[in-house]
Write an enzyme that holds these catalytic residues in place. Structure first.
Site, mmCIF file in Angstrom:
data_model
loop_
_atom_site.group_PDB
_atom_site.id
_atom_site.type_symbol
_atom_site.label_atom_id
_atom_site.label_comp_id
_atom_site.label_asym_id
_atom_site.label_seq_id
_atom_site.Cartn_x
_atom_site.Cartn_y
_atom_site.Cartn_z
ATOM 1 N N LYS A 9 -0.006 -0.732 -2.231
ATOM 2 C CA LYS A 9 0.719 -0.208 -1.056
ATOM 3 C C LYS A 9 2.198 0.006 -1.396
ATOM 4 O O LYS A 9 2.683 -0.443 -2.447
ATOM 5 C CB LYS A 9 0.546 -1.195 0.106
ATOM 6 C CG LYS A 9 -0.904 -1.301 0.604
ATOM 7 C CD LYS A 9 -1.006 -2.225 1.821
ATOM 8 C CE LYS A 9 -2.430 -2.315 2.338
ATOM 9 N NZ LYS A 9 -2.542 -3.145 3.556
ATOM 10 N N TYR A 49 -7.142 4.792 8.031
ATOM 11 C CA TYR A 49 -7.141 3.590 8.870
ATOM 12 C C TYR A 49 -7.723 3.865 10.269
ATOM 13 O O TYR A 49 -7.412 3.134 11.212
ATOM 14 C CB TYR A 49 -5.726 3.038 8.983
ATOM 15 C CG TYR A 49 -5.311 2.158 7.800
ATOM 16 C CD1 TYR A 49 -6.110 1.094 7.381
ATOM 17 C CD2 TYR A 49 -4.110 2.373 7.127
ATOM 18 C CE1 TYR A 49 -5.737 0.288 6.315
ATOM 19 C CE2 TYR A 49 -3.722 1.561 6.054
ATOM 20 C CZ TYR A 49 -4.549 0.520 5.657
ATOM 21 O OH TYR A 49 -4.181 -0.288 4.605
ATOM 22 N N ASN A 112 1.253 -6.503 2.718
ATOM 23 C CA ASN A 112 0.341 -7.345 1.932
ATOM 24 C C ASN A 112 -0.105 -6.690 0.636
ATOM 25 O O ASN A 112 -1.175 -6.970 0.127
ATOM 26 C CB ASN A 112 -0.813 -7.850 2.801
ATOM 27 C CG ASN A 112 -1.636 -6.723 3.383
ATOM 28 O OD1 ASN A 112 -1.393 -5.550 3.097
ATOM 29 N ND2 ASN A 112 -2.626 -7.057 4.188
ATOM 30 N N HIS A 115 -4.534 -2.580 -0.834
ATOM 31 C CA HIS A 115 -5.691 -2.249 -0.003
ATOM 32 C C HIS A 115 -6.927 -2.210 -0.874
ATOM 33 O O HIS A 115 -6.866 -1.750 -2.009
ATOM 34 C CB HIS A 115 -5.523 -0.872 0.654
ATOM 35 C CG HIS A 115 -6.824 -0.348 1.187
ATOM 36 N ND1 HIS A 115 -7.357 -0.772 2.376
ATOM 37 C CD2 HIS A 115 -7.746 0.497 0.659
ATOM 38 C CE1 HIS A 115 -8.543 -0.185 2.562
ATOM 39 N NE2 HIS A 115 -8.793 0.594 1.529
ATOM 40 N N GLU A 126 -13.620 6.276 1.428
ATOM 41 C CA GLU A 126 -12.213 6.271 1.004
ATOM 42 C C GLU A 126 -12.019 6.970 -0.339
ATOM 43 O O GLU A 126 -11.028 7.680 -0.528
ATOM 44 C CB GLU A 126 -11.711 4.816 0.966
ATOM 45 C CG GLU A 126 -11.628 4.238 2.382
ATOM 46 C CD GLU A 126 -11.426 2.721 2.423
ATOM 47 O OE1 GLU A 126 -11.281 2.079 1.362
ATOM 48 O OE2 GLU A 126 -11.417 2.181 3.556
HETATM 49 P P1 RTP Z 1 -6.614 -3.224 4.080
HETATM 50 O O1 RTP Z 1 -7.544 -2.378 4.940
HETATM 51 O O2 RTP Z 1 -5.205 -2.754 4.112
HETATM 52 O O3 RTP Z 1 -7.173 -3.390 2.704
HETATM 53 O O4 RTP Z 1 -6.583 -4.711 4.650
HETATM 54 P P2 RTP Z 1 -7.795 -5.576 5.147
HETATM 55 O O5 RTP Z 1 -9.081 -4.831 5.008
HETATM 56 O O6 RTP Z 1 -7.688 -6.897 4.466
HETATM 57 O O7 RTP Z 1 -7.439 -5.758 6.671
HETATM 58 P P3 RTP Z 1 -7.751 -4.793 7.915
HETATM 59 O O8 RTP Z 1 -8.343 -5.619 8.993
HETATM 60 O O9 RTP Z 1 -8.497 -3.578 7.475
HETATM 61 O O10 RTP Z 1 -6.283 -4.387 8.377
HETATM 62 C C1 RTP Z 1 -5.621 -3.298 7.774
HETATM 63 C C2 RTP Z 1 -4.173 -3.639 7.599
HETATM 64 O O11 RTP Z 1 -3.558 -3.705 8.875
HETATM 65 C C3 RTP Z 1 -2.505 -4.652 8.842
HETATM 66 N N1 RTP Z 1 -2.703 -5.611 9.895
HETATM 67 N N2 RTP Z 1 -1.727 -6.001 10.662
HETATM 68 N N3 RTP Z 1 -0.212 -7.241 12.695
HETATM 69 C C4 RTP Z 1 -1.481 -7.580 12.529
HETATM 70 O O12 RTP Z 1 -2.008 -8.414 13.172
HETATM 71 C C5 RTP Z 1 -2.228 -6.899 11.504
HETATM 72 N N4 RTP Z 1 -3.535 -7.050 11.260
HETATM 73 C C6 RTP Z 1 -3.819 -6.232 10.230
HETATM 74 C C7 RTP Z 1 -2.548 -5.349 7.503
HETATM 75 O O13 RTP Z 1 -1.506 -4.828 6.686
HETATM 76 C C8 RTP Z 1 -3.902 -4.983 6.953
HETATM 77 O O14 RTP Z 1 -3.899 -4.924 5.543
HETATM 78 MG MG MG Z 2 -9.377 -2.889 5.745
#
Ligand code: RTP
Ligand code: MG
Length: 148
Positions: A9, A49, A112, A115, A126
């Protein structure tokens, strides 16, 4: 062979972590089969997203992921989708174990570092969003015989 979409990212790029992250997946035994530095257009970020579009953080998430260059990658290997997610660590770095990428390098959920696709369906979707077919390169390495 299974493939996944991984992306350093904008925070990871700014913090010079591309090499560290690529190195971890190489050393694990996975193979890089596609990669490019790019600034994600807003429409692509919204589509990527899309599952989060009703969430309160959606706007911030799209603003962040389009705020600077990312390093988009396709990686190949046995169980690479699930294993890469384990190597990334929990979404919120406060819950990410030491030794994982987020556990070692990130402090806050909004920034974080990396991705990774979370299922075979999202990996296929994706990879298709970010890479043309000819940008994913099939090649073999002799070293594979020592890993698989
Ligand atoms: P990613 O898609 O980025 O790989 O991350 P992930 O699967 O671990 O998590 P996901 O649930 O898909 O969430 C996507 C991204 O959204 C941001 N996020 N912010 N403020 C919040 O509560 C919150 N929750 C999620 C995070 O940057 C996450 O990577
Ligand atoms: Mg995700």
């Amino acid at each position: 062979m299974e493939k996944t979409f991984l992306m350093v990212k904008p925070d990871g790029v700014q913090r010079n972590l591309i090499g560290e992250i690529v190195s971890r997946f190489e050393k694990k035994g996975f193979q890089l089969v596609g990669g490019k530095l790019m600034v994600i257009p807003a429409e692509l970020a919204q589509e990527h997203y899309g599952e989060h579009k009703e969430r309160p953080f959606f706007g911030e998430l799209v603003d962040f992921i389009t705020s600077g260059p990312v390093f988009a990658m396709v990686w190949e290997g046995e169980n690479v989708i699930a294993t890469a997610r384990q190597m990334m660590g929990a979404t919120n770095p406060k819950d990410a174990a030491p030794g994982t990428i987020r556990g070692d390098f990130a402090a806050t959920v909004g920034k974080n570092i990396i991705h990774g696709s979370d299922s075979p369906e999202s990996a296929e979707r994706e990879i298709g969003l970010f890479f043309k077919e000819e940008e994913v390169v099939a090649y073999s390495k002799l070293i594979s015989e020592w890993i698989n």
